[in-house]
Design an enzyme around this catalytic site. Sequence first.
Site, short mmCIF file in Angstrom:
data_model
loop_
_atom_site.label_atom_id
_atom_site.label_comp_id
_atom_site.label_asym_id
_atom_site.label_seq_id
_atom_site.Cartn_x
_atom_site.Cartn_y
_atom_site.Cartn_z
N TRP A 26 -4.21 -9.88 5.25
CA TRP A 26 -3.67 -8.89 6.20
C TRP A 26 -4.78 -7.94 6.63
O TRP A 26 -5.62 -7.55 5.81
CB TRP A 26 -2.55 -8.10 5.54
CG TRP A 26 -1.20 -8.78 5.61
CD1 TRP A 26 -0.85 -9.95 5.01
CD2 TRP A 26 -0.05 -8.32 6.32
NE1 TRP A 26 0.45 -10.26 5.28
CE2 TRP A 26 0.98 -9.26 6.09
CE3 TRP A 26 0.23 -7.21 7.10
CZ2 TRP A 26 2.25 -9.12 6.63
CZ3 TRP A 26 1.51 -7.07 7.63
CH2 TRP A 26 2.49 -8.02 7.39
N GLU A 59 0.07 -11.08 -3.41
CA GLU A 59 -0.31 -12.34 -4.07
C GLU A 59 -1.62 -12.22 -4.87
O GLU A 59 -2.04 -13.19 -5.52
CB GLU A 59 -0.45 -13.46 -3.04
CG GLU A 59 0.88 -14.01 -2.52
CD GLU A 59 1.60 -13.11 -1.55
OE1 GLU A 59 0.92 -12.47 -0.73
OE2 GLU A 59 2.85 -13.01 -1.63
N VAL A 80 -5.98 -4.91 1.75
CA VAL A 80 -5.74 -3.70 2.55
C VAL A 80 -4.25 -3.57 2.77
O VAL A 80 -3.63 -4.51 3.28
CB VAL A 80 -6.41 -3.80 3.94
CG1 VAL A 80 -6.20 -2.51 4.73
CG2 VAL A 80 -7.88 -4.13 3.82
N VAL A 81 -3.69 -2.45 2.36
CA VAL A 81 -2.28 -2.19 2.66
C VAL A 81 -2.23 -0.90 3.46
O VAL A 81 -2.81 0.12 3.07
CB VAL A 81 -1.43 -2.05 1.37
CG1 VAL A 81 0.05 -2.09 1.74
CG2 VAL A 81 -1.75 -3.14 0.37
N HIS A 88 8.14 -0.46 2.10
CA HIS A 88 7.41 -1.67 1.74
C HIS A 88 6.03 -1.35 1.15
O HIS A 88 5.57 -1.98 0.20
CB HIS A 88 7.24 -2.56 2.98
CG HIS A 88 7.16 -4.01 2.68
ND1 HIS A 88 8.26 -4.82 2.62
CD2 HIS A 88 6.11 -4.81 2.41
CE1 HIS A 88 7.90 -6.05 2.33
NE2 HIS A 88 6.59 -6.07 2.20
N PHE A 113 -11.41 -3.38 -8.52
CA PHE A 113 -10.23 -2.99 -7.74
C PHE A 113 -10.64 -2.62 -6.32
O PHE A 113 -10.99 -1.48 -6.03
CB PHE A 113 -9.53 -1.82 -8.45
CG PHE A 113 -8.25 -1.39 -7.81
CD1 PHE A 113 -7.15 -2.23 -7.79
CD2 PHE A 113 -8.13 -0.13 -7.24
CE1 PHE A 113 -5.95 -1.83 -7.20
CE2 PHE A 113 -6.94 0.29 -6.65
CZ PHE A 113 -5.85 -0.56 -6.65
C1 DLZ Z 1 4.73 -7.85 4.22
C2 DLZ Z 1 3.43 -7.09 4.20
C3 DLZ Z 1 3.30 -5.88 4.89
C4 DLZ Z 1 4.43 -5.25 5.64
N1 DLZ Z 1 2.14 -5.21 4.91
C5 DLZ Z 1 1.09 -5.71 4.23
C6 DLZ Z 1 -0.16 -5.03 4.22
O1 DLZ Z 1 -0.35 -3.98 4.84
N2 DLZ Z 1 -1.18 -5.57 3.49
C7 DLZ Z 1 -1.05 -6.74 2.78
O2 DLZ Z 1 -2.02 -7.17 2.13
N3 DLZ Z 1 0.12 -7.41 2.79
C8 DLZ Z 1 1.17 -6.95 3.49
N4 DLZ Z 1 2.36 -7.62 3.51
C9 DLZ Z 1 2.42 -8.97 2.88
C10 DLZ Z 1 2.71 -8.97 1.37
O3 DLZ Z 1 1.56 -8.58 0.62
C11 DLZ Z 1 3.09 -10.42 0.94
O4 DLZ Z 1 2.07 -11.31 1.32
C12 DLZ Z 1 4.40 -10.87 1.57
O5 DLZ Z 1 5.43 -9.96 1.26
C13 DLZ Z 1 4.78 -12.29 1.11
O6 DLZ Z 1 4.90 -12.35 -0.32
#
Ligand code: DLZ
Length: 159
Positions: A26, A59, A80-81, A88, A113
């Site tokens: 992502w 994952e 990166v989130v 979520h 990390f």
């Molecule tokens: C679903 C999701 C969302 C909304 N945002 C991110 C993100 O900003 N960064 C990231 O690495 N993954 C995101 N995911 C995906 C979840 O990590 C995961 O891959 C899905 O929920 C499927 O298991």
Amino acid sequence: MSGAGAPAITIDGGADLKVAVVAAQWHTQVMDGLVAGAEKALAEIGAAHDLFRVPGSFELPVVAQAAAGAGYDAVVALGVVIRGGTPHFEYVCAAATDGLNRVAMDSGVPIGFGLLTCDTEEQALDRSGLPGSREDKGREAVEAAVATALVLKKIGAAR
Ligand code: DLZ
């Protein structure tokens, strides 16, 4: 939490280590910077590495666990989130962070990390190691994992 107070890590050795880099997908642009920074740092250290891509940060722990069990001396987790409008963000960050910590503690294999948990994409870009960014979290995660692997080796506790 900011980057203020970060130490300059000196790596003395590490060329004989085998490192697994586990990277989510992502936020492609930021991830490209993190992976490039990590691979550059590993090349400078001289450590062998394999790169494993996973879909998202959720994952990261299960693949980090597999890598720790497969004989790698250290694992570097990159992701990166970015906060959205739903809870979520909290769930993915908590699952990835707690999972990675559990893998490190259960396996004895250090995990760097490199998970960015940011409010905005701008904050993430600023930590990506890309040209113009202030910090290079991919490099920092490698340095932390390798330095810790070397400490464990010195103690005689390396797996
Ligand atoms: C679903 C999701 C969302 C909304 N945002 C991110 C993100 O900003 N960064 C990231 O690495 N993954 C995101 N995911 C995906 C979840 O990590 C995961 O891959 C899905 O929920 C499927 O298991």
